[in-house]
Design a protein around this motif. Structure first.
Motif, short mmCIF file in Angstrom:
data_model
loop_
_atom_site.label_atom_id
_atom_site.label_comp_id
_atom_site.label_asym_id
_atom_site.label_seq_id
_atom_site.Cartn_x
_atom_site.Cartn_y
_atom_site.Cartn_z
N SER A 194 -7.77 6.40 -3.30
CA SER A 194 -6.89 5.39 -3.88
C SER A 194 -6.16 4.66 -2.74
O SER A 194 -5.82 5.27 -1.73
CB SER A 194 -5.89 6.06 -4.82
N HIS B 244 1.29 14.92 -5.15
CA HIS B 244 0.75 13.57 -5.33
C HIS B 244 1.68 12.73 -6.18
O HIS B 244 2.57 13.24 -6.84
CB HIS B 244 -0.58 13.68 -6.08
N ARG C 79 -3.20 10.16 5.23
CA ARG C 79 -3.73 11.25 4.40
C ARG C 79 -4.22 12.39 5.27
O ARG C 79 -4.86 12.16 6.30
CB ARG C 79 -4.91 10.70 3.59
N SER D 290 -0.88 5.84 -7.22
CA SER D 290 -2.06 5.00 -6.97
C SER D 290 -1.79 3.57 -7.44
O SER D 290 -1.10 3.36 -8.43
CB SER D 290 -3.26 5.56 -7.74
N ASN E 240 -3.28 3.68 -1.88
CA ASN E 240 -1.83 3.83 -1.72
C ASN E 240 -1.55 4.63 -0.45
O ASN E 240 -2.43 5.32 0.06
CB ASN E 240 -1.25 4.60 -2.91
N LYS F 66 -3.90 5.53 5.33
CA LYS F 66 -3.18 6.12 4.19
C LYS F 66 -2.13 7.13 4.61
O LYS F 66 -1.24 7.47 3.82
CB LYS F 66 -4.18 6.89 3.30
MG MG Z 1 -5.10 9.29 -4.41
#
Ligand code: MG
Ligand code: AMP
Length: 354
Positions: free
Chosen positions: A146, A239, A62, A154, A148, A60
């Protein structure tokens, strides 16, 4: 990495159980599997395997301190991973399976990598039949943010997932459109009478208030102040944001029309309610219009929002205008997502009239 796509009819999963089982085995052996839920698509890995968490963060892009929600088959399975309390079971009885995530004190069965280094863990029991079959066949909790790339909206259908995750995961289970289209409501249990709402979703404040007291984290409706500690690590990050700037307009459609005309943008988009589509099409023929759904149907708007932001993002507009939703009921979830997409840029067109 080679990505396999498995298509499943959520209304008739029986013929696909062997495919779901194969995906579950890939997950158990450390692989990543994207699966549909009633909220948005999830990027799943074995919640008990620290290496799976590492892979999810890297697929991701992330930050590793932003913890993952763990998905369980039955509400009672939470006790395997977290210290459950009577209030958890009261919430579970009313809202699970369904789009509610509850934050509890974690047990050691969930590694720190999955929970972003926190002492707590986020638990959710989804309702989508494909998700339930997948978790059941995995026989373990599935950690899933999620599906994405970090920072984009998302995904609510498989084509969104393919855009972001093809080549980054082992399997994508295509179960069609997600029912709701915005992420789960998240609450943190504070004590036996009180939860704090960290993220609004389909389960509304009013519904939660029937079970216990609900505090609303300030970051749900406003910007985190400098130095303020985020109650949920996800609140720190921008986000759901398209590359084109989003501006939220708080006013009646005549005020919106006047304001947009005054800006004189070249290439711009407006998110409009179905009731206003013809009005804007006639008055602003150069605008690209995206229909959110009826002003009276917030669930329909929730279903469309992320799809629209993704579609609009492909066009590189100078600006995307959107109406500011009422922060009530499901509108609170729309409001929360849109203020993030707009980096908190709200234009008040009402004050000018008073
Ligand atoms: Mg998310
Ligand atoms: P997503 O992974 O995109 O579904 O988002 C999950 C959200 O849940 C993120 O905003 C996380 O920061 C939040 N979250 C997950 N676990 C916890 C936790 N233990 N405490 C607070 N927030 C959490």
């Amino acid at each position: 990495m080679k990505t396999e796509i498995i298509k499943i009819d959520p209304d008739n999963i029986t013929p696909s159980l062997s495919d779901i089982k194969r995906a579950a085995e890939i997950l158990k052996s450390g692989g990543l599997v994207v699966f549909p839920t009633e909220t948005v698509y999830g990027l799943g890995g074995d919640a008990t395997n620290p290496a799976s968490a590492e892979k999810i963060f890297s697929a991701k892009g992330r930050p590793k301190d932003n913890p993952l929600i763990i998905h369980i088959e039955n509400a009672e399975d939470a006790a395997l991973y977290a210290k459950t309390t009577p209030l958890y079971y009261r919430l579970a009885e009313k809202f699970m399976p369904g789009p509610l995530t509850v934050i509890l004190e974690s047990k050691d069965t969930v590694p720190y990598q999955t929970r972003g280094g926190l002492e707590t863990v986020a638990v959710r029991c989804p309702e989508n039949p494909v998700a339930r079959a997948f978790i059941s066949l995995a026989g373990v909790a599935v950690a899933a943010p999620s599906a994405n790339l970090s920072g984009s909206p998302s995904p609510t259908n498989a084509s969104h997932v393919i855009d972001d995750m093809y080549g980054r995961v082992d399997v994508i289970i295509d179960g069609g459109e997600c029912d709701f289209g915005l992420e789960s409501t998240i609450v943190k249990i504070e004590n036996e009478n009180t939860v704090t709402l960290l993220r609004p979703g389909k389960i509304t404040l009013d519904e939660l208030s029937l079970v216990c007291n609900v505090n609303v984290a300030s970051a749900v409706v406003s910007e985190l102040k400098a130095g303020e500690i985020a109650l949920s690590p996800g609140m720190k990050y921008r986000h759901y944001a398209p590359a084109s700037p989003v501006r939220l307009l708080d006013g009646e459609r005549d005020d919106v029309l006047k304001y947009v005309k005054e800006q004189g943008n070249n290439k711009f988009a407006i998110l409009v309610y179905s009731e206003d589509k013809d009005y804007f099409a006639k008055q602003l023929p150069s605008a690209s219009l995206y229909e959110l759904g009826s002003i009276k149907n917030e669930s329909a708007q929730a279903h469309e929002l992320f799809k629209i932001l993704r579609d609009a993002d492909k066009e590189s507009f100078d600006v995307i205008y959107a109406p500011l939703p009422k922060a009530e009921g499901i509108g609170l979830a729309l409001y929360n997502r849109l203020i993030r997409a707009a980096a908190h840029t709200i234009v008040n067109l009402r004050a000018a009239n008073t």
